[in-house]
Design a protein around this motif. Sequence first.
Motif, PDB file in Angstrom:
ATOM      1  N   SER A  18      -0.849   7.928  15.832  1.00 49.91           N
ATOM      2  CA  SER A  18      -2.147   8.292  15.257  1.00 49.91           C
ATOM      3  C   SER A  18      -2.035   8.509  13.756  1.00 49.91           C
ATOM      4  CB  SER A  18      -2.666   9.568  15.925  1.00 49.91           C
ATOM      5  OG  SER A  18      -3.713  10.138  15.177  1.00 49.91           O
ATOM      6  N   PHE A  19      -1.033   9.263  13.334  1.00 53.57           N
ATOM      7  CA  PHE A  19      -0.893   9.562  11.915  1.00 53.57           C
ATOM      8  C   PHE A  19      -0.428   8.343  11.127  1.00 53.57           C
ATOM      9  CE2 PHE A  19       0.163  14.011  13.618  1.00 53.57           C
ATOM     10  CZ  PHE A  19      -1.186  14.325  13.705  1.00 53.57           C
ATOM     11  N   VAL A  30       5.275   9.692   2.445  1.00 54.77           N
ATOM     12  CA  VAL A  30       6.580  10.365   2.414  1.00 54.77           C
ATOM     13  C   VAL A  30       7.111  10.575   3.826  1.00 54.77           C
ATOM     14  CG1 VAL A  30       7.758  12.525   1.824  1.00 54.77           C
ATOM     15  CG2 VAL A  30       6.151  11.498   0.204  1.00 54.77           C
ATOM     16  N   PHE A  31       6.240  11.020   4.730  1.00 51.99           N
ATOM     17  CA  PHE A  31       6.695  11.299   6.099  1.00 51.99           C
ATOM     18  C   PHE A  31       7.167  10.033   6.807  1.00 51.99           C
ATOM     19  CE2 PHE A  31       6.324  12.127  10.626  1.00 51.99           C
ATOM     20  CZ  PHE A  31       6.887  13.390  10.728  1.00 51.99           C
ATOM     21  N   TYR A  32       6.472   8.922   6.580  1.00 54.95           N
ATOM     22  CA  TYR A  32       6.795   7.662   7.254  1.00 54.95           C
ATOM     23  C   TYR A  32       7.529   6.685   6.339  1.00 54.95           C
ATOM     24  CZ  TYR A  32       3.673   9.067  11.064  1.00 54.95           C
ATOM     25  OH  TYR A  32       3.089   9.727  12.113  1.00 54.95           O
ATOM     26  N   LYS A  33       8.255   7.200   5.380  1.00 49.54           N
ATOM     27  CA  LYS A  33       8.909   6.332   4.400  1.00 49.54           C
ATOM     28  C   LYS A  33       9.852   5.322   5.056  1.00 49.54           C
ATOM     29  CE  LYS A  33      12.495   9.762   3.254  1.00 49.54           C
ATOM     30  NZ  LYS A  33      12.037  10.758   4.258  1.00 49.54           N
ATOM     31  N   ASP A  34      10.563   5.717   6.087  1.00 48.45           N
ATOM     32  CA  ASP A  34      11.493   4.793   6.750  1.00 48.45           C
ATOM     33  C   ASP A  34      10.750   3.631   7.397  1.00 48.45           C
ATOM     34  OD1 ASP A  34      13.612   6.383   6.002  1.00 48.45           O
ATOM     35  OD2 ASP A  34      13.691   7.475   7.896  1.00 48.45           O
ATOM     36  N   GLU A  35       9.611   3.937   8.040  1.00 47.45           N
ATOM     37  CA  GLU A  35       8.821   2.881   8.677  1.00 47.45           C
ATOM     38  C   GLU A  35       8.258   1.913   7.638  1.00 47.45           C
ATOM     39  OE1 GLU A  35       8.842   5.928   9.490  1.00 47.45           O
ATOM     40  OE2 GLU A  35       9.153   6.031  11.664  1.00 47.45           O
ATOM     41  N   GLY A  82      -0.673  18.503   3.896  1.00 48.63           N
ATOM     42  CA  GLY A  82      -0.790  17.335   4.758  1.00 48.63           C
ATOM     43  C   GLY A  82       0.548  16.987   5.395  1.00 48.63           C
ATOM     44  N   TYR A  83       1.603  17.008   4.602  1.00 39.91           N
ATOM     45  CA  TYR A  83       2.945  16.731   5.115  1.00 39.91           C
ATOM     46  C   TYR A  83       3.340  17.757   6.177  1.00 39.91           C
ATOM     47  CZ  TYR A  83       7.981  15.914   5.221  1.00 39.91           C
ATOM     48  OH  TYR A  83       9.261  15.652   5.638  1.00 39.91           O
ATOM     49  N   LEU A  84       3.103  19.024   5.889  1.00 39.27           N
ATOM     50  CA  LEU A  84       3.438  20.072   6.851  1.00 39.27           C
ATOM     51  C   LEU A  84       2.631  19.926   8.139  1.00 39.27           C
ATOM     52  CD1 LEU A  84       3.627  23.160   4.450  1.00 39.27           C
ATOM     53  CD2 LEU A  84       5.543  21.896   5.462  1.00 39.27           C
ATOM     54  N   ALA A  85       1.358  19.527   8.010  1.00 33.80           N
ATOM     55  CA  ALA A  85       0.498  19.375   9.181  1.00 33.80           C
ATOM     56  C   ALA A  85       0.970  18.234  10.065  1.00 33.80           C
ATOM     57  CB  ALA A  85      -0.952  19.142   8.744  1.00 33.80           C
ATOM     58  N   GLY A 122      -3.848  12.792  -2.077  1.00 36.91           N
ATOM     59  CA  GLY A 122      -2.835  13.756  -1.678  1.00 36.91           C
ATOM     60  C   GLY A 122      -2.366  13.550  -0.254  1.00 36.91           C
ATOM     61  N   THR A 123      -3.304  13.383   0.698  1.00 30.74           N
ATOM     62  CA  THR A 123      -2.909  13.183   2.094  1.00 30.74           C
ATOM     63  C   THR A 123      -2.266  11.810   2.288  1.00 30.74           C
ATOM     64  OG1 THR A 123      -5.236  12.584   2.546  1.00 30.74           O
ATOM     65  CG2 THR A 123      -4.522  14.789   3.150  1.00 30.74           C
ATOM     66  N   LEU A 124      -2.672  10.838   1.475  1.00 30.88           N
ATOM     67  CA  LEU A 124      -2.031   9.529   1.545  1.00 30.88           C
ATOM     68  C   LEU A 124      -0.566   9.637   1.119  1.00 30.88           C
ATOM     69  CD1 LEU A 124      -2.504   6.502   2.112  1.00 30.88           C
ATOM     70  CD2 LEU A 124      -3.102   6.239  -0.298  1.00 30.88           C
ATOM     71  N   LEU A 125      -0.304  10.392   0.077  1.00 33.95           N
ATOM     72  CA  LEU A 125       1.074  10.630  -0.354  1.00 33.95           C
ATOM     73  C   LEU A 125       1.878  11.305   0.748  1.00 33.95           C
ATOM     74  CD1 LEU A 125       0.507  11.884  -4.018  1.00 33.95           C
ATOM     75  CD2 LEU A 125       1.486   9.687  -3.316  1.00 33.95           C
ATOM     76  N   ALA A 126       1.237  12.226   1.464  1.00 30.60           N
ATOM     77  CA  ALA A 126       1.919  12.954   2.539  1.00 30.60           C
ATOM     78  C   ALA A 126       2.409  12.010   3.631  1.00 30.60           C
ATOM     79  CB  ALA A 126       0.986  14.012   3.128  1.00 30.60           C
ATOM     80  N   VAL A 127       1.536  11.101   4.080  1.00 29.07           N
ATOM     81  CA  VAL A 127       1.956  10.200   5.156  1.00 29.07           C
ATOM     82  C   VAL A 127       2.942   9.153   4.647  1.00 29.07           C
ATOM     83  CG1 VAL A 127       0.001  10.491   6.709  1.00 29.07           C
ATOM     84  CG2 VAL A 127      -0.182   8.864   4.851  1.00 29.07           C
TER      85      VAL A 127
END
Length: 260
Positions: free
Chosen positions: A178-179, A58-63, A221-224, A51-56
């Motif tokens: 870090s994230f 999605v958040f860093y999809k452009d990178e 995770g995404y919100l955090a 779940g937290t892996l999916l969050a990062v």
Amino acid sequence: MLSKLEALILGIIQGLTEFLPISSTGHLYLGRNLFGLQEAGLLLDTMLHVGTLLAVFVFYKDEFVKMIKNPFSKLTFLLIVGTIPAVVIGLLFKDYFEEISKTGVTIGWEFLVTGLFLWIADSAKNGYKKMDDISYTDALIIGSFQAAAIFPAISRSGFTIVAALWRKLDRETAAYFSFLLSTPAIAGAVVLQSLDLVGGAGEQISLSALLVGIASSALFGYLAVKWMIGFLKKRSLKPFAIYVWVLGFAVLFFQFTGKF
């Protein structure tokens, strides 16, 4: 059998504490004990990390799209260099740290150590480095601090942010890198845990409970991640230090009195 409510709460704990500098593993250990789920199973732990892996992702999809298009970019090699210390420590001392994680005997002290590092780092002068200024030496040192988070209540995000601040990254960039650096570490943990599951280390948990845990872990995770990057830009880490100190002393007290 793990209930959906318990899976939801544990997913929220995993999602928030993976990226807030207060230790997800330590909090999950406490959460399992609170629900009487000390042996909740490797399967649950693995899925919450998914779940937290999916969050990062999605958040860093452009990178990640950029790295896929240009796999030999500087960012790709920064992540590789930063991940090496955790890989080395994890492979060499895997059994030792798994035993510590099961007993939880040191987590009170580890919460205290996390708070100390957060407090000291927050008192340092503001850095100036942006993402383009991060060197391979910076990545290696930050990654070495990440390797220390193999102890269950040492916060991975906390220690990498601390190291980034000491390496003169500005506060927003420290959290951002870090994230991003957490991605290969979390992915590696998922792979290793999955291999153990193939060996029969899992337990029976309903599919619906697993899906609830994964979804809540990913969402929170995404919100955090999003919240923490903005928070650190203008705010202090000291409230987190105070929180883990209080938690650490509480754990030590209950361990000393035999109630935990």
